[in-house]
Design an enzyme around this catalytic site. Structure first.
Site, short mmCIF file in Angstrom:
data_model
loop_
_atom_site.label_atom_id
_atom_site.label_comp_id
_atom_site.label_asym_id
_atom_site.label_seq_id
_atom_site.Cartn_x
_atom_site.Cartn_y
_atom_site.Cartn_z
N GLY A 1 5.07 5.18 3.84
CA GLY A 1 4.22 4.21 4.54
C GLY A 1 4.93 3.01 5.12
CG ASP B 1 2.38 1.33 2.52
OD1 ASP B 1 2.39 0.88 1.36
OD2 ASP B 1 2.02 2.49 2.79
CG ASP C 1 -5.67 -0.57 -3.09
OD1 ASP C 1 -6.50 -1.40 -3.49
OD2 ASP C 1 -5.98 0.61 -2.85
CE LYS D 1 -6.94 -0.99 1.24
NZ LYS D 1 -7.59 0.21 0.74
CG PHE E 1 -8.43 4.61 3.68
CD1 PHE E 1 -7.61 4.65 2.56
CD2 PHE E 1 -8.14 5.44 4.75
CE1 PHE E 1 -6.52 5.51 2.50
CE2 PHE E 1 -7.05 6.30 4.69
CZ PHE E 1 -6.24 6.33 3.58
CB VAL E 2 -6.18 0.11 7.01
CG1 VAL E 2 -7.32 -0.90 6.87
CG2 VAL E 2 -5.09 -0.19 6.00
NE ARG F 1 3.13 9.19 6.79
CZ ARG F 1 2.79 8.67 5.60
NH1 ARG F 1 2.62 7.37 5.48
NH2 ARG F 1 2.61 9.44 4.56
P1 5GP Z 1 -1.32 0.40 -5.12
O1 5GP Z 1 -0.32 1.02 -6.07
O2 5GP Z 1 -1.07 -1.06 -4.82
O3 5GP Z 1 -2.73 0.68 -5.50
O4 5GP Z 1 -1.26 1.26 -3.82
C1 5GP Z 1 -0.38 1.13 -2.89
C2 5GP Z 1 -0.21 2.43 -2.16
O5 5GP Z 1 -1.45 3.13 -1.97
C3 5GP Z 1 0.29 2.09 -0.80
O6 5GP Z 1 1.69 2.07 -0.76
C4 5GP Z 1 -0.32 3.17 0.05
O7 5GP Z 1 0.55 4.28 0.06
C5 5GP Z 1 -1.60 3.53 -0.65
N1 5GP Z 1 -2.75 2.80 -0.05
C6 5GP Z 1 -3.48 1.81 -0.62
N2 5GP Z 1 -4.46 1.40 0.20
C7 5GP Z 1 -4.33 2.13 1.33
C8 5GP Z 1 -5.05 2.16 2.58
O8 5GP Z 1 -6.02 1.44 2.85
N3 5GP Z 1 -4.62 3.06 3.49
C9 5GP Z 1 -3.58 3.90 3.27
N4 5GP Z 1 -3.23 4.71 4.25
N5 5GP Z 1 -2.88 3.89 2.12
C10 5GP Z 1 -3.26 3.02 1.16
MG MG Z 2 2.98 3.64 -0.27
#
Ligand code: 5GP
Ligand code: MG
Length: 185
Positions: free
Chosen positions: A50, A106, A109, A137, A158-159, A171
């Site tokens: 990402g 990227d 979340d 987010k 979700f983006v 992508r």
């Molecule tokens: P975290 O571990 O912070 O929950 O998640 C981060 C990873 O989840 C990001 O690196 C990404 O790969 C994926 N992710 C989280 N939210 C989104 C979103 O809104 N869109 C997309 N495409 N990937 C997301």
């Molecule tokens: Mg990622």
């Protein structure tokens, strides 16, 4: 505009301006730290896939001596749209003794991915570890996860685009967008 795009959240010209700004800020912070002498070298650890487009734009605006290390963390396999436990794939750099590390990712979340990577890198004896996230987010865990640099704050939706995917697609979209409900299947 792609037929599956619902809304453009961040258009490409805003991304361009902000990425240059971030690169300058990071480079300046490193220079300041070194007290006016040669800025220290930087080791970039970028989380695939990402962060790829962000990384490429960011580092081309960072006039520093730097090296790249790429790692893969799986947390959103396939079409899943909620955070899953994060897992590292492949090898992390073994030894980072004395190195200044910048983690590039990227989107923040649940914070699981970045917390995992940061902790594992911190065990490898670096001089410093900082993180730059392209997006953050608007979720409670994201707000509570400490990162040094953030490109944009986005709503809890979700983006995709600018490196971010749904099931491996989108992508290559130059803007950050949301997808129509019927495309998220
Ligand atoms: P975290 O571990 O912070 O929950 O998640 C981060 C990873 O989840 C990001 O690196 C990404 O790969 C994926 N992710 C989280 N939210 C989104 C979103 O809104 N869109 C997309 N495409 N990937 C997301
Ligand atoms: Mg990622």
């Amino acid at each position: 505009m792609h037929k599956n795009v619902e809304r453009v959240l961040i258009p490409r010209d805003q991304i361009d301006v902000r990425v240059r700004e971030l690169a300058a800020q990071i480079a300046n912070d490193f220079r300041d730290e070194s007290g006016g002498d040669e800025p220290p070298e930087l080791t970039i650890v970028s989380i695939l896939t990402g962060s790829l487009i962000f990384l490429a734009d960011l580092i081309r605006n960072m006039p520093l001596m730097l090296r790249l290390r790429m790692i893969t963390v799986r947390s959103y396999p396939g079409k899943s749209m909620t955070s899953q436990p994060a897992e590292i794939e492949g090898r992390l750099p073994d030894d980072l003794t004395g190195q200044h590390v910048l983690i590039v990712d990227d989107i923040l979340d649940s914070g699981q991915t970045i917390t995992l990577v940061r902790d594992l890198l911190a065990e490898r004896n670096p001089a410093s570890v900082r993180t730059v996230m392209f997006l953050r987010k608007d979720t409670e865990p994201a707000r509570e996860t400490h990162v040094e640099y953030v490109g944009f704050d986005v709503p809890d939706e979700f983006v995709v685009g600018y490196g971010l995917d749904f099931d491996g697609y989108y992508r290559n979209l130059p803007d950050v967008v949301t997808l129509k409900r019927e495309a998220l299947k």
